[in-house]
Design an enzyme around this catalytic site. Structure first.
Site, PDB file in Angstrom:
ATOM      1  N   HIS A  81      13.061   5.062  39.488  1.00  0.00           N
ATOM      2  CA  HIS A  81      14.294   4.585  39.840  1.00  0.00           C
ATOM      3  C   HIS A  81      14.395   3.027  39.718  1.00  0.00           C
ATOM      4  O   HIS A  81      13.450   2.261  39.837  1.00  0.00           O
ATOM      5  CB  HIS A  81      14.117   4.961  41.545  1.00  0.00           C
ATOM      6  CG  HIS A  81      15.380   4.830  42.287  1.00  0.00           C
ATOM      7  ND1 HIS A  81      15.635   4.336  43.435  1.00  0.00           N
ATOM      8  CD2 HIS A  81      16.906   4.761  41.618  1.00  0.00           C
ATOM      9  CE1 HIS A  81      16.826   4.633  43.912  1.00  0.00           C
ATOM     10  NE2 HIS A  81      17.474   4.746  42.775  1.00  0.00           N
ATOM     11  N   ASP A 138      18.070   3.099  46.686  1.00  0.00           N
ATOM     12  CA  ASP A 138      19.445   3.749  47.567  1.00  0.00           C
ATOM     13  C   ASP A 138      19.345   3.159  48.878  1.00  0.00           C
ATOM     14  O   ASP A 138      18.541   3.503  49.810  1.00  0.00           O
ATOM     15  CB  ASP A 138      19.067   5.253  47.585  1.00  0.00           C
ATOM     16  CG  ASP A 138      19.213   5.704  45.970  1.00  0.00           C
ATOM     17  OD1 ASP A 138      19.726   5.024  45.170  1.00  0.00           O
ATOM     18  OD2 ASP A 138      18.717   6.936  45.731  1.00  0.00           O
ATOM     19  N   HIS A 191      25.517   8.132  48.893  1.00  0.00           N
ATOM     20  CA  HIS A 191      24.573   6.966  49.260  1.00  0.00           C
ATOM     21  C   HIS A 191      25.125   5.824  48.396  1.00  0.00           C
ATOM     22  O   HIS A 191      26.039   5.769  47.571  1.00  0.00           O
ATOM     23  CB  HIS A 191      23.150   7.566  48.901  1.00  0.00           C
ATOM     24  CG  HIS A 191      22.932   7.632  47.366  1.00  0.00           C
ATOM     25  ND1 HIS A 191      23.041   8.725  46.866  1.00  0.00           N
ATOM     26  CD2 HIS A 191      22.429   6.730  46.511  1.00  0.00           C
ATOM     27  CE1 HIS A 191      22.975   8.575  45.431  1.00  0.00           C
ATOM     28  NE2 HIS A 191      22.363   7.252  45.458  1.00  0.00           N
ATOM     29  N   HIS A 204      23.702   3.327  45.626  1.00  0.00           N
ATOM     30  CA  HIS A 204      22.632   2.741  44.721  1.00  0.00           C
ATOM     31  C   HIS A 204      22.718   1.272  44.349  1.00  0.00           C
ATOM     32  O   HIS A 204      23.807   0.720  44.052  1.00  0.00           O
ATOM     33  CB  HIS A 204      22.744   3.426  43.080  1.00  0.00           C
ATOM     34  CG  HIS A 204      21.617   3.087  42.391  1.00  0.00           C
ATOM     35  ND1 HIS A 204      20.429   3.390  42.342  1.00  0.00           N
ATOM     36  CD2 HIS A 204      21.923   2.287  41.159  1.00  0.00           C
ATOM     37  CE1 HIS A 204      19.999   2.832  41.353  1.00  0.00           C
ATOM     38  NE2 HIS A 204      20.530   2.064  40.722  1.00  0.00           N
TER      39      HIS A 204
END
Length: 257
Positions: A150, A154, A229, A231
């Site tokens: 990642h 998030d 969500h 990011h």
């Protein structure tokens, strides 16, 4: 032949005759002692100087002096009133000047405080989603990310939640970002970059200046996303792969995450 002076009712005595008669009368009075009795009071009166009280002059002078004093007193009273009015006017003017100075100083202090508060606000940072928390950590591993980990974090955000700029900067990208879906990239005042992905809508355009806490879009689930969500990434450049730890980045700017 001897001439005699005619006498009768149509001829009065001459001046010489009157004078001689007066002398004779005086001599007769002197002989009888009457003139002495009359002369003494007369001489006594002549030898005494007349006083102001006898002539009434004292009253005139006293009256004149009182009037002059009254005029002087009135003039002094008028001057006193004028001086008092001038002093009062000066005091009122000085009080007004001081009051105006206090108002001006207070206004300037308020303006300085407002400018300082605005400066601090513009230099401040905030969370991209209010009262949220990190639902997926930075560099979390998994197959869902093409890089194998990642590249951001998030933030929990139901669809349609307002998303704001974390600090002051200029929008350098606003539109479709592939796997990021609808995304926005902002060049921050400190030269770093922040990215906001998977938005349901975008509310800014390229070149626009944004301030801390200004709404720039709404959260969503566009692009490569498993659900609504936000990011969020922090980068050293606008390019993919220059990411840095976004939590450390926000904490470094005073944001509690």
């Amino acid at each position: 032949m001897a001439f005699t002076r005619a006498t009768g009712k149509h001829r009065g005595p001459s001046r010489l005759t009157r004078k001689r008669a007066g002398i004779a009368g005086a001599a007769a009075l002197a002989t009888t002692g009457v003139i002495g009795g009359l002369a003494s009071p007369a001489l006594a009166a002549d030898t005494e100087s007349p006083s102001f009280e006898d002539t009434g002059l004292t009253q005139a002078v006293a009256a004149g002096t009182t009037l002059a004093e009254q005029i002087d007193a009135q003039a002094a009273a008028q001057q006193y009133e004028a001086d008092l009015a001038a002093a009062r006017a000066k005091a009122e003017a000085e009080a007004k000047r001081k009051a105006e100075a206090r108002v001006k100083a207070a206004r300037e202090a308020k303006e300085r405080a407002a400018r300082e508060a605005e400066r601090k606000r513009l230099m401040s940072y905030t969370l991209p989603v209010a009262a949220s928390h990190v639902s997926t950590a930075y560099q979390a591993g998994g197959s869902v990310w093409s890089s194998g980990s990642h590249t951001g974090v998030d933030f929990h955000a139901p669809s349609g939640t307002p998303v704001v700029a974390v600090g002051m900067g200029t929008v350098v990208e606003a539109g479709w970002g592939g796997a990021y879906g609808n995304n926005i990239v902002i060049k921050m005042k400190d030269g770093t970059y922040t990215q906001y992905g998977h938005l349901s809508s975008i509310g800014v355009s390229v070149g626009q200046t944004v301030t801390p806490g200004q709404r720039i879009g709404l959260s969503g689930s566009t692009g490569n996303s498993s659900g609504p969500h936000l990011h969020f990434e922090a980068r050293t450049s606008p390019d993919y792969g220059s990411d840095i730890d976004p939590v450390a980045y926000l904490r470094g700017h005073g944001v509690s995450v």
